[in-house]
Scaffold this motif. Structure first.
Motif, PDB file in Angstrom:
ATOM      1  N   ALA A   1      46.262  44.149  37.603  1.00  0.00           N
ATOM      2  CA  ALA A   1      47.074  43.733  38.757  1.00  0.00           C
ATOM      3  C   ALA A   1      47.366  42.245  38.746  1.00  0.00           C
ATOM      4  O   ALA A   1      48.443  41.808  39.150  1.00  0.00           O
ATOM      5  CB  ALA A   1      46.360  44.119  40.048  1.00  0.00           C
ATOM      6  N   GLY A   2      46.420  41.442  38.267  1.00  0.00           N
ATOM      7  CA  GLY A   2      46.613  39.997  38.257  1.00  0.00           C
ATOM      8  C   GLY A   2      47.775  39.547  37.406  1.00  0.00           C
ATOM      9  O   GLY A   2      48.318  38.454  37.619  1.00  0.00           O
TER      10      GLY A   2
ATOM     11  N   VAL B   1      51.122  39.191  39.583  1.00  0.00           N
ATOM     12  CA  VAL B   1      51.123  38.383  40.813  1.00  0.00           C
ATOM     13  C   VAL B   1      52.336  37.463  40.870  1.00  0.00           C
ATOM     14  O   VAL B   1      52.999  37.331  41.906  1.00  0.00           O
ATOM     15  CB  VAL B   1      49.821  37.581  40.926  1.00  0.00           C
TER      16      VAL B   1
ATOM     17  N   THR C   1      46.809  41.233  44.021  1.00  0.00           N
ATOM     18  CA  THR C   1      45.467  41.586  43.572  1.00  0.00           C
ATOM     19  C   THR C   1      44.820  42.450  44.657  1.00  0.00           C
ATOM     20  O   THR C   1      45.356  42.586  45.767  1.00  0.00           O
ATOM     21  CB  THR C   1      44.623  40.331  43.340  1.00  0.00           C
TER      22      THR C   1
ATOM     23  N   ASN D   1      48.867  49.032  35.954  1.00  0.00           N
ATOM     24  CA  ASN D   1      49.812  48.788  37.047  1.00  0.00           C
ATOM     25  C   ASN D   1      50.863  49.890  37.133  1.00  0.00           C
ATOM     26  O   ASN D   1      51.314  50.411  36.113  1.00  0.00           O
ATOM     27  CB  ASN D   1      50.510  47.439  36.858  1.00  0.00           C
TER      28      ASN D   1
ATOM     29  N   GLY E   1      44.578  39.631  33.623  1.00  0.00           N
ATOM     30  CA  GLY E   1      44.793  40.157  34.963  1.00  0.00           C
ATOM     31  C   GLY E   1      43.986  41.389  35.283  1.00  0.00           C
ATOM     32  O   GLY E   1      44.173  41.999  36.331  1.00  0.00           O
ATOM     33  N   TYR E   2      43.073  41.756  34.405  1.00  0.00           N
ATOM     34  CA  TYR E   2      42.241  42.944  34.604  1.00  0.00           C
ATOM     35  C   TYR E   2      40.898  42.521  35.181  1.00  0.00           C
ATOM     36  O   TYR E   2      40.207  41.676  34.603  1.00  0.00           O
ATOM     37  CB  TYR E   2      42.050  43.693  33.282  1.00  0.00           C
ATOM     38  N   GLY E   3      40.523  43.096  36.322  1.00  0.00           N
ATOM     39  CA  GLY E   3      39.323  42.679  37.032  1.00  0.00           C
ATOM     40  C   GLY E   3      38.090  43.500  36.750  1.00  0.00           C
ATOM     41  O   GLY E   3      37.080  43.362  37.444  1.00  0.00           O
TER      42      GLY E   3
ATOM     43  N   TYR F   1      45.584  32.605  33.706  1.00  0.00           N
ATOM     44  CA  TYR F   1      46.528  33.590  34.218  1.00  0.00           C
ATOM     45  C   TYR F   1      47.570  33.913  33.165  1.00  0.00           C
ATOM     46  O   TYR F   1      47.568  33.356  32.068  1.00  0.00           O
ATOM     47  CB  TYR F   1      47.180  33.080  35.497  1.00  0.00           C
TER      48      TYR F   1
END
Length: 431
Positions: free
Chosen positions: A37-38, A41, A47, A190, A326-328, A391
């Motif tokens: 998700a990141g 952005v 996020t 996503n 962007g993967y948490g 990022y």
């Protein structure tokens, strides 16, 4: 936050050292990205933290109902900064309650003595469906990015800066491929169309598992096909003409009908999305896998199961590199695959994590990332340092610019230049 990066147990001193490492990795046989998700952005995505804050702000009544009935703690809706709960566990709890309360309603319908209880439970059941649908609508809204992109017949223009990083990354990846090497893979959790729109704006072919012109049906054999320029000779053979895209949790443009899965055009999908957003008791949309722990079960179906198989297969190939951005690390089914893939002795991992400050034991890091760091494996590189370094725009900047010549051609060019310089004095004497 200053630049922070570590490879195995060794800290990288600066971005130049990181860029040199990435340049060497792009020469490997297989290259892929895993985007979370990141990564969206900058294009308007959210996020999980931002998504929950928006839900609390825009659906305050539903959030308070969840607190009142014990689904979340009061701190989760505290102002001005709510504490983000585990949204997967929350949706699981809502669905378990929905199943249990529905069963009780059926029992009340058979026993007339429980008329008062039936009315109270019926009201709670309606409120539960409303709250759950509101949370799902927030998830979908976060994946829409920009409304005008869905309605424009030309998609996203090349001068739109919102997808500049995605375009740069795609261009650098396809240009770095050598003759005979496979096209890059893009894996993403996503639902949005950021990658598709970015690729279309630069006329890059996207192989996403669907084939057809007017009716696009899921055909996984398309992942085994590629594009080439039949007129390319010499230097023009460098680079590839397509990317492979695997949307591991589904897409806003997928629909299931008659036992088959189809991809629809963005304007038509947008109509379906608007209808979904208007239904207060809706729960799902197409083949999106909503953020819940039970989504592991959702991924074993025909389409998503095939995509996860391709993901695991990519990481098992020799001389492969997977870059995460962007993967948490909130999807345990994906974390398991990554950990298992490290049994491949030639797999390289590069992880962009905005929360990484240089301390591998930082308790604020996701537990799955801490486990990877604890291995001190030189095949694992973690890049941090906050917005300035970790990022998607940083990844776009760190990837090397495409080269026209490979090493052999560069050596040959240097030899010719040296020979020419040696002949110049002789030519001057003859003149």
């Amino acid at each position: 936050m200053p630049f922070a990066a570590i490879r195995g147990a060794t800290a990288l001193t600066d971005e130049i050292e990181l860029e040199a490492h990435l340049a060497s990795l792009l020469r490997l046989e297989n290259i892929g990205l895993l985007l979370g998700a990141g990564a969206s952005v900058a294009a308007g995505g959210l996020t999980m933290i931002a998504l929950w804050s928006q839900f609390v702000r825009e659906c305050a009544d539903d959030a308070e109902w969840m607190v009142e009935h014990g689904f979340i703690d009061a701190q989760a809706i505290a102002h001005p900064k709510p504490t983000t709960p585990n949204i997967e566990h929350l949706i699981d709890a809502l669905e378990i309650a929905l199943s249990d309360w529905t069963r009780q309603m059926k029992k009340f319908a058979e026993e007339v003595d429980y008329a008062d209880g039936e009315e109270a439970l019926g009201q709670n059941l309606d409120d539960l469906k409303t709250a759950k649908a509101a949370l799902f609508r927030t998830v979908v809204r976060a994946a829409l990015l920009r409304e005008e992109w869905w309605l424009s017949p030309s998609g996203v223009e090349t001068d739109d800066a919102a997808l500049a990083s995605q375009r740069t990354i795609l261009q650098k990846l396809v240009s770095a491929r050598q003759p005979g090497q496979a096209s890059p893979w893009i894996f993403t959790t996503n639902y949005d169309l950021a990658i598709e729109w970015a690729a279309e704006s630069i006329d890059l072919q996207v192989s996403n598992g669907f084939l057809g012109v007017h009716t696009r049906r899921f055909s996984p054999q398309s992942f085994d096909l590629g594009f080439r320029n039949t007129q390319a000779r010499g230097e023009a053979r460098f680079g590839v003409y397509n990317i492979y895209l695997a949307k591991l949790h589904g897409s806003l443009t997928w629909k299931q009908e008659g036992g088959q899965v189809f991809e629809v055009a963005a304007p038509l999908a947008h109509q379906r999305i608007r209808q979904f957003m208007a239904e207060r008791d809706g729960s799902d949309l197409g083949l999106m896998v909503m953020p819940r722990a039970a989504k592991y079960m959702d991924t074993i179906g025909y389409v998503l199961g095939e995509l996860f198989r391709r993901f695991a297969e990519f990481m098992s190939k020799p001389q492969s590199c997977l870059i995460l951005c962007g993967y948490g690390f909130g999807d345990e089914h994906i974390n398991r695959l990554i950990r298992s893939a490290l049994l491949n002795p030639t797999l390289q991992l590069v992880i962009y994590s905005s929360g990484f400050s240089g301390d591998p034991a930082d308790a604020n890091l996701p537990s799955a990332l801490r486990k990877l760091l604890s291995l001190k494996n030189p095949r694992i590189t973690v890049v941090g340092g906050g917005a300035g370094h970790a990022y998607i725009d940083s990844l776009a900047r760190h990837l090397p610019d495409p080269l026209i010549y490979d090493d052999d051609m560069r050596k040959f060019e240097k030899a010719l230049r040296d020979d020419h310089e040696a002949q110049e004095p002789l030519l001057d004497d003859l003149i």
